[in-house]
Design an enzyme around this catalytic site. Structure first.
Site, PDB file in Angstrom:
ATOM      1  N   ASP A  12     -11.095  13.500 -11.051  1.00  0.00           N
ATOM      2  CA  ASP A  12     -11.682  13.173 -12.348  1.00  0.00           C
ATOM      3  C   ASP A  12     -13.080  12.635 -12.086  1.00  0.00           C
ATOM      4  O   ASP A  12     -13.242  11.606 -11.416  1.00  0.00           O
ATOM      5  CB  ASP A  12     -10.835  12.119 -13.068  1.00  0.00           C
ATOM      6  N   ASP A 131      -3.038  18.411 -22.638  1.00  0.00           N
ATOM      7  CA  ASP A 131      -2.738  16.988 -22.496  1.00  0.00           C
ATOM      8  C   ASP A 131      -1.730  16.631 -23.576  1.00  0.00           C
ATOM      9  O   ASP A 131      -2.077  16.506 -24.759  1.00  0.00           O
ATOM     10  CB  ASP A 131      -4.004  16.150 -22.656  1.00  0.00           C
TER      11      ASP A 131
END
Length: 262
Positions: A12, A131
């Site tokens: 990330d 997600d």
């Protein structure tokens, strides 16, 4: 013979640095993405995924630079996502050296982007990230979230996953927002619910806490298993995860790591 289960570190990236928190909050610095990518490649990772989690326009150039520098250092497949809104974004990242491009928020608001990208670059280049979090108001019990898990949509996550595959997604990255960063284990209930619905490869993400967590995710139906902080901070080594998978009877690509990661 079954395809080898892939073990994939996820980086990330925020402002050119790898960060990690719980549910994308309370972020802490985990290092330089190019350096980490090179070390993961040498440690036996099968692929890498970069996600620009802030995805602001000011960081697009930074991300392209990161992709270019990483592609020059590693020789395993690289998926890049975060802030991908147009076919031109796909083109820019693929030209910079990405092998696949991940899309999430923009695909939810404009699903035709999946079909357009698949038509131009091939389905194998299109990874749709979902997600998902639990939501009693959707038929499957899971809803799609966007903007790094910060916004609910009340869109059924599993129905959306099916539609994404029909539109041309070559892979689905299914990330459990309930489990993300918790190290409590993969969301095997969600994986098992998703598996019968699509034929494309399913990447399980969210919740890895120990090497023993990886085989249950595959048993539930994952083709690949992804983790972030537990790899970055040395709590699990790539080879440890593969050893657990092999011991459980799953085929993995084994190599002698050239570096000790963590």
């Amino acid at each position: 013979m079954s395809l080898a289960v892939r073990v994939i570190p996820c980086l990330d990236v925020d402002a050119g640095r790898v960060v990690k928190g719980v549910n994308f909050r309370n972020l802490r610095d985990a290092g330089d993405p190019v350096e980490l990518a090179a070390r993961y490649s040498e440690a036996g990772a099968d692929e890498l995924i970069f996600l620009d989690i802030t995805a602001s326009s000011s960081q697009r150039s930074t991300m392209v630079d990161v992709v270019q520098r990483t592609a020059a250092e590693v020789f395993i497949p690289l998926t890049v996502g975060g802030g991908v809104r147009t076919v031109a974004d796909f083109d820019r990242l693929l030209r910079a050296g990405a092998d696949k491009v991940g899309v999430n928020t923009a695909a939810v608001s404009r699903p035709e982007l999946i079909a357009q990208a698949a038509k131009r670059f091939g389905s194998q280049c299109v990874v749709v990230s979902v997600d998902a979090r639990r939501c009693a108001e959707t038929p499957s019990g899971f809803e799609v979230t966007t903007h790094g898990g910060r916004r609910g949509t009340q869109i059924d996550a599993l129905a959306w996953m099916v539609r994404a595959a029909e539109l041309g997604a070559g892979e689905v990255l299914l990330n459990s927002m309930d489990a993300d960063g918790t190290t409590a284990g993969f969301d095997t209930d969600m994986i098992a619910a998703a598996r019968p619905l699509v034929t494309v490869p399913l990447i399980a993400s969210g919740g890895a806490g120990s090497a023993a967590d990886f085989p249950p995710a595959v048993a539930a139906g994952a083709d690949a298993v992804l983790a972030a902080s537990v790899f970055h901070f040395g709590e699990i080594k790539i080879d440890d995860a593969k050893r657990e998978l092999a011991a459980a009877g799953y085929p993995v690509r084994r190599m002698t790591p050239r570096v000790s990661f963590g």
